[in-house]
Design an enzyme around this catalytic site. Structure first.
Site, PDB file in Angstrom:
ATOM      1  N   ARG A 197       0.884  -1.425  -0.380  1.00  0.00           N
ATOM      2  CA  ARG A 197       0.206  -0.422   0.117  1.00  0.00           C
ATOM      3  C   ARG A 197       0.956   1.682   0.206  1.00  0.00           C
ATOM      4  O   ARG A 197       0.441   2.163   0.380  1.00  0.00           O
ATOM      5  CB  ARG A 197      -1.230   0.338   1.395  1.00  0.00           C
ATOM      6  CG  ARG A 197      -1.944  -0.804   1.523  1.00  0.00           C
ATOM      7  CD  ARG A 197      -2.316  -1.326   0.101  1.00  0.00           C
ATOM      8  NE  ARG A 197      -4.468  -2.038   0.129  1.00  0.00           N
ATOM      9  CZ  ARG A 197      -4.323  -3.405  -0.769  1.00  0.00           C
ATOM     10  NH1 ARG A 197      -3.339  -3.391  -0.842  1.00  0.00           N
ATOM     11  NH2 ARG A 197      -4.999  -4.097   0.221  1.00  0.00           N
ATOM     12  N   SER A 239     -10.712  -1.202   3.201  1.00  0.00           N
ATOM     13  CA  SER A 239     -10.551  -0.765   3.896  1.00  0.00           C
ATOM     14  C   SER A 239      -9.711   0.364   4.248  1.00  0.00           C
ATOM     15  O   SER A 239      -9.016   0.476   3.613  1.00  0.00           O
ATOM     16  CB  SER A 239      -8.773  -2.275   4.084  1.00  0.00           C
ATOM     17  OG  SER A 239      -8.696  -3.282   2.857  1.00  0.00           O
ATOM     18  N   GLU A 297      -5.330   4.028   5.673  1.00  0.00           N
ATOM     19  CA  GLU A 297      -5.109   3.637   4.476  1.00  0.00           C
ATOM     20  C   GLU A 297      -5.398   4.263   3.855  1.00  0.00           C
ATOM     21  O   GLU A 297      -4.856   5.091   2.701  1.00  0.00           O
ATOM     22  CB  GLU A 297      -5.749   1.964   4.599  1.00  0.00           C
ATOM     23  CG  GLU A 297      -4.923   1.444   2.835  1.00  0.00           C
ATOM     24  CD  GLU A 297      -5.786   1.139   2.263  1.00  0.00           C
ATOM     25  OE1 GLU A 297      -6.662   2.209   1.649  1.00  0.00           O
ATOM     26  OE2 GLU A 297      -6.015   0.227   1.446  1.00  0.00           O
TER      27      GLU A 297
HETATM   28  P1  FAD Z   1      -8.629   8.162  -5.730  1.00  0.00           P
HETATM   29  O1  FAD Z   1      -9.383   8.182  -4.245  1.00  0.00           O
HETATM   30  O2  FAD Z   1      -9.267   9.548  -6.673  1.00  0.00           O
HETATM   31  O3  FAD Z   1      -7.548   8.595  -5.337  1.00  0.00           O
HETATM   32  C1  FAD Z   1      -6.782   7.918  -4.464  1.00  0.00           C
HETATM   33  C2  FAD Z   1      -5.560   8.421  -4.127  1.00  0.00           C
HETATM   34  O4  FAD Z   1      -4.150   8.773  -5.648  1.00  0.00           O
HETATM   35  C3  FAD Z   1      -5.361  10.567  -4.089  1.00  0.00           C
HETATM   36  O5  FAD Z   1      -4.298  10.800  -3.071  1.00  0.00           O
HETATM   37  C4  FAD Z   1      -5.645  11.064  -5.383  1.00  0.00           C
HETATM   38  O6  FAD Z   1      -4.953  12.277  -5.226  1.00  0.00           O
HETATM   39  C5  FAD Z   1      -4.343  10.196  -5.787  1.00  0.00           C
HETATM   40  N1  FAD Z   1      -4.464  10.099  -7.254  1.00  0.00           N
HETATM   41  C6  FAD Z   1      -6.178   9.614  -7.890  1.00  0.00           C
HETATM   42  N2  FAD Z   1      -5.539  10.089  -9.297  1.00  0.00           N
HETATM   43  C7  FAD Z   1      -4.173  10.334  -9.434  1.00  0.00           C
HETATM   44  C8  FAD Z   1      -3.259  10.175 -11.155  1.00  0.00           C
HETATM   45  N3  FAD Z   1      -4.001  10.299 -11.933  1.00  0.00           N
HETATM   46  N4  FAD Z   1      -1.811  11.165 -10.196  1.00  0.00           N
HETATM   47  C9  FAD Z   1      -1.911  10.862  -9.316  1.00  0.00           C
HETATM   48  N5  FAD Z   1      -2.152  10.908  -8.001  1.00  0.00           N
HETATM   49  C10 FAD Z   1      -3.698  10.521  -8.304  1.00  0.00           C
HETATM   50  N6  FAD Z   1      -7.988  -0.934  -2.693  1.00  0.00           N
HETATM   51  C11 FAD Z   1      -6.508  -2.141  -2.726  1.00  0.00           C
HETATM   52  O7  FAD Z   1      -5.401  -1.993  -2.893  1.00  0.00           O
HETATM   53  N7  FAD Z   1      -7.068  -3.228  -2.722  1.00  0.00           N
HETATM   54  C12 FAD Z   1      -8.325  -3.218  -2.874  1.00  0.00           C
HETATM   55  O8  FAD Z   1      -8.883  -4.902  -2.206  1.00  0.00           O
HETATM   56  C13 FAD Z   1      -9.398  -2.692  -2.473  1.00  0.00           C
HETATM   57  N8  FAD Z   1     -10.687  -2.578  -2.410  1.00  0.00           N
HETATM   58  C14 FAD Z   1     -11.835  -1.968  -2.336  1.00  0.00           C
HETATM   59  C15 FAD Z   1     -13.060  -1.696  -2.167  1.00  0.00           C
HETATM   60  C16 FAD Z   1     -13.966  -0.529  -2.299  1.00  0.00           C
HETATM   61  C17 FAD Z   1     -15.214  -1.434  -2.138  1.00  0.00           C
HETATM   62  C18 FAD Z   1     -13.198   0.903  -2.370  1.00  0.00           C
HETATM   63  C19 FAD Z   1     -14.657   1.778  -2.165  1.00  0.00           C
HETATM   64  C20 FAD Z   1     -12.138   0.622  -2.671  1.00  0.00           C
HETATM   65  C21 FAD Z   1     -11.354  -0.505  -2.629  1.00  0.00           C
HETATM   66  N9  FAD Z   1     -10.057  -0.307  -2.281  1.00  0.00           N
HETATM   67  C22 FAD Z   1      -8.962  -0.891  -2.453  1.00  0.00           C
HETATM   68  C23 FAD Z   1      -9.153   1.126  -2.321  1.00  0.00           C
HETATM   69  C24 FAD Z   1      -9.320   2.028  -3.535  1.00  0.00           C
HETATM   70  O9  FAD Z   1      -9.685   1.520  -4.522  1.00  0.00           O
HETATM   71  C25 FAD Z   1      -8.491   1.660  -4.873  1.00  0.00           C
HETATM   72  O10 FAD Z   1      -7.411   2.062  -3.764  1.00  0.00           O
HETATM   73  C26 FAD Z   1      -8.332   2.519  -5.780  1.00  0.00           C
HETATM   74  O11 FAD Z   1      -6.646   2.422  -6.325  1.00  0.00           O
HETATM   75  C27 FAD Z   1      -8.343   4.229  -6.019  1.00  0.00           C
HETATM   76  O12 FAD Z   1      -8.689   4.737  -6.982  1.00  0.00           O
HETATM   77  P2  FAD Z   1      -9.298   5.734  -7.320  1.00  0.00           P
HETATM   78  O13 FAD Z   1      -9.312   6.467  -8.453  1.00  0.00           O
HETATM   79  O14 FAD Z   1      -9.933   6.269  -7.162  1.00  0.00           O
HETATM   80  O15 FAD Z   1      -8.613   7.414  -6.769  1.00  0.00           O
HETATM   81  N1  EPU Z   2     -11.022 -11.057  10.038  1.00  0.00           N
HETATM   82  C1  EPU Z   2     -11.604 -10.411  10.765  1.00  0.00           C
HETATM   83  N2  EPU Z   2     -12.482  -9.547  11.239  1.00  0.00           N
HETATM   84  C2  EPU Z   2     -12.697  -8.801   9.895  1.00  0.00           C
HETATM   85  C3  EPU Z   2     -12.098  -9.161   9.156  1.00  0.00           C
HETATM   86  C4  EPU Z   2     -11.154 -10.442   8.328  1.00  0.00           C
HETATM   87  O1  EPU Z   2     -11.962 -11.586  11.943  1.00  0.00           O
HETATM   88  O2  EPU Z   2     -13.871  -8.484  10.108  1.00  0.00           O
HETATM   89  C5  EPU Z   2      -9.953 -11.403   9.376  1.00  0.00           C
HETATM   90  C6  EPU Z   2     -10.296 -12.474   8.358  1.00  0.00           C
HETATM   91  O3  EPU Z   2     -11.435 -13.783   8.842  1.00  0.00           O
HETATM   92  C7  EPU Z   2      -8.957 -13.285   8.103  1.00  0.00           C
HETATM   93  C8  EPU Z   2      -8.223 -12.206   7.732  1.00  0.00           C
HETATM   94  O4  EPU Z   2      -9.066 -11.356   8.667  1.00  0.00           O
HETATM   95  O5  EPU Z   2      -8.845 -13.933   8.113  1.00  0.00           O
HETATM   96  C9  EPU Z   2      -8.083 -11.366   6.747  1.00  0.00           C
HETATM   97  O6  EPU Z   2      -9.339 -10.734   6.133  1.00  0.00           O
HETATM   98  P1  EPU Z   2      -9.336 -10.321   4.285  1.00  0.00           P
HETATM   99  O7  EPU Z   2      -9.403 -12.320   3.543  1.00  0.00           O
HETATM  100  O8  EPU Z   2     -11.007 -10.300   4.022  1.00  0.00           O
HETATM  101  O9  EPU Z   2      -8.548  -9.340   4.281  1.00  0.00           O
HETATM  102  P2  EPU Z   2      -8.165  -8.059   4.628  1.00  0.00           P
HETATM  103  O10 EPU Z   2      -6.646  -8.715   4.704  1.00  0.00           O
HETATM  104  O11 EPU Z   2      -9.064  -7.564   5.825  1.00  0.00           O
HETATM  105  C10 EPU Z   2      -6.655  -7.556   2.584  1.00  0.00           C
HETATM  106  C11 EPU Z   2      -7.166  -6.008   1.904  1.00  0.00           C
HETATM  107  C12 EPU Z   2      -8.258  -6.325   1.180  1.00  0.00           C
HETATM  108  C13 EPU Z   2      -8.106  -6.969  -0.192  1.00  0.00           C
HETATM  109  C14 EPU Z   2      -8.160  -8.559   1.264  1.00  0.00           C
HETATM  110  C15 EPU Z   2      -8.348  -9.635  -0.348  1.00  0.00           C
HETATM  111  C16 EPU Z   2      -4.988  -4.229   3.107  1.00  0.00           C
HETATM  112  C17 EPU Z   2      -5.955  -3.560   4.337  1.00  0.00           C
HETATM  113  N3  EPU Z   2      -7.002  -4.404   2.979  1.00  0.00           N
HETATM  114  O12 EPU Z   2      -8.201  -7.312   3.558  1.00  0.00           O
HETATM  115  O13 EPU Z   2      -7.766  -4.282   0.484  1.00  0.00           O
HETATM  116  O14 EPU Z   2      -9.322  -6.724  -0.731  1.00  0.00           O
HETATM  117  O15 EPU Z   2      -6.644  -8.103   1.835  1.00  0.00           O
HETATM  118  O16 EPU Z   2      -6.606  -9.227  -0.796  1.00  0.00           O
HETATM  119  O17 EPU Z   2      -4.447  -4.859   2.837  1.00  0.00           O
HETATM  120  C18 EPU Z   2      -8.196  -2.296   0.707  1.00  0.00           C
HETATM  121  O18 EPU Z   2      -7.403  -2.150   0.812  1.00  0.00           O
HETATM  122  O19 EPU Z   2      -9.519  -1.540   0.655  1.00  0.00           O
HETATM  123  C19 EPU Z   2      -8.400  -3.591   0.327  1.00  0.00           C
HETATM  124  C20 EPU Z   2     -10.335  -4.106   0.698  1.00  0.00           C
END
Ligand code: FAD
Ligand code: EPU
Length: 339
Positions: free
Chosen positions: A164, A238, A334
């Site tokens: 991240r 997250s 994050e």
């Molecule tokens: P924004 O929210 O618009 O911006 C995020 C940051 O990047 C800000 O600081 C912004 O200024 C900067 N930025 C954006 N675009 C640019 C650019 N072109 N140049 C320079 N800076 C820029 N993230 C994960 O890593 N893994 C996941 O599994 C994951 N799951 C998600 C699930 C949900 C339901 C949600 C809502 C979010 C999740 N995220 C996850 C977080 C998010 O999707 C990612 O961080 C994504 O890359 C953000 O993209 P965005 O375009 O919405 O960025």
């Molecule tokens: N867990 C709990 N309770 C909860 C949630 C999770 O006990 O309420 C435990 C689960 O049982 C599991 C562990 O935590 O043992 C990990 O959970 P999960 O697989 O859901 O993944 P996570 O570590 O919570 C991360 C990323 C996610 C990404 C998933 C899958 C971060 C901060 N988050 O979540 O990214 O989708 O792994 O790879 O690293 C995001 O960045 O926005 C995001 C959703």
């Protein structure tokens, strides 16, 4: 001619659905428009927010500077033997790019299916999910240097990707605007099924020889079962990072909490599941005023409707305090906090 709008509502531009206004707002559809924008010295002096899909930020108050919304489109690919180079504009929707690759049978992106947001933001925090991180498929990106108006090319080493993390969040924060990203994929399926939940879901569907599309569909199904859909309940995924702690500190915690979710994180370090820590503190599915944590994933803070950014921020502070009190571990946000 670029249109600079004033006092624009950002409610539909952030997945938390927070009502906040941008003092100035501009949409960028071509790389050259950035040079055009920054000819005016006013914008060098003004605070800026680069906006993609708004899915990784929390707007705590109105934004008094200039929001630059990235809308540069276009996806192209070039096949070179077994390698495929795919290049996409910063304003492309990330999951549209994943679907493009899955539909063309280009391997590498499928585990990153259904992550919200834009292509341009994907290197910022080195997005990751289900055993794959952006760095595993990243080749290079083009970025506009605000101070000089030059386009620079960053290769993988130059981006200093970590969990991240990237150079764009640390040493070069605020200095560059990513305009396009190039990916290195494989024309032969090379699947990564290491994340336990993927294998379980494939087994339960009776799939023994999965295709790229199968993996994409399975990852999407797992995500839908755990994470709230921002179009119905505001959230930014997250809210905190999974904390990485020293092995010695871990030994102290695990003797009291044998069931603690943890993963190796390099020699001498352990990564803890923040969702587990938060759940143990009694926060999972809890509602606090108009805010709360998600019932299936305590790491996700939600807007139950009409919450302000400050209310969500305050809830995150309470969670940080209680996890620290119980486990002695400090959670780091994050999500990008915008004031
Ligand atoms: P924004 O929210 O618009 O911006 C995020 C940051 O990047 C800000 O600081 C912004 O200024 C900067 N930025 C954006 N675009 C640019 C650019 N072109 N140049 C320079 N800076 C820029 N993230 C994960 O890593 N893994 C996941 O599994 C994951 N799951 C998600 C699930 C949900 C339901 C949600 C809502 C979010 C999740 N995220 C996850 C977080 C998010 O999707 C990612 O961080 C994504 O890359 C953000 O993209 P965005 O375009 O919405 O960025
Ligand atoms: N867990 C709990 N309770 C909860 C949630 C999770 O006990 O309420 C435990 C689960 O049982 C599991 C562990 O935590 O043992 C990990 O959970 P999960 O697989 O859901 O993944 P996570 O570590 O919570 C991360 C990323 C996610 C990404 C998933 C899958 C971060 C901060 N988050 O979540 O990214 O989708 O792994 O790879 O690293 C995001 O960045 O926005 C995001 C959703």
């Amino acid at each position: 001619m670029l249109q600079i709008e004033e006092n624009v509502s950002l409610k539909n531009f952030n997945t938390f659905g927070i009502e906040a206004k941008a003092r100035y707002f501009v949409e960028i559809s071509r790389e050259e428009e950035l040079a055009e924008l920054f000819i005016d010295p006013q914008w060098h002096k003004t605070e800026r927010l680069i906006l993609g899909g708004g899915s990784n930020l929390l707007l705590v108050t109105d934004f008094s500077g200039l929001v630059i919304r990235m809308n540069i489109r276009g996806i192209e690919h070039r096949i070179n033997h077994d390698t495929v180079f795919v290049e996409a504009g910063a304003g492309e929707v990330w999951n549209d790019l994943v679907n493009y690759c899955v539909d063309h049978n280009f391997a590498g992106m499928e585990n990153l299916s259904l992550i919200p947001g834009s292509v341009g933001a994907s290197p910022i925090q080195n997005i990751g999910a289900y055993g794959v991180e952006l760095k595993d498929v990243f080749e290079s990106c083009h970025a506009f240097e605000i101070a000089t108006g030059q386009i620079k090319i960053f290769n993988k080493d130059g981006c200093k990707f970590g969990y991240r993390e990237s150079v764009f969040k640390s040493a070069l924060k605020g200095q560059y605007i990513i305009t396009s990203v190039k990916f290195r994929l494989s024309a032969r399926p090379k699947l990564n099924l290491s994340y336990g939940a993927i294998e379980q879901e494939l087994n339960s569907r009776g799939i023994s020889a999965p295709t790229i599309k199968d993996v994409s569909q399975v990852v999407s199904a797992i995500r839908v079962s755990k994470l709230p859909d921002p179009s119905t309940i505001g959230n930014s995924g997250s809210f905190f990072k999974n904390p990485v702690i020293a092995a010695a500190q871990f030994e102290g915690i695990v003797k009291d909490y044998l069931a603690i979710s943890n993963y190796p994180a390099g020699e001498g370090f352990i990564k803890l599941a923040a969702g587990w820590l938060i759940e143990q503190c009694g926060w999972k599915g809890k509602t606090v005023g108009r805010t709360g944590t998600w019932k299936n994933q305590a790491l996700v803070l939600v807007n139950h409707g009409g919450a302000t950014g400050q209310e969500i921020y305050d809830l995150s502070s309470q969670i940080i305090d209680s996890v620290y009190t119980k486990f002695g571990v400090t959670l780091e946000r994050e999500v990008n906090i915008i004031r």
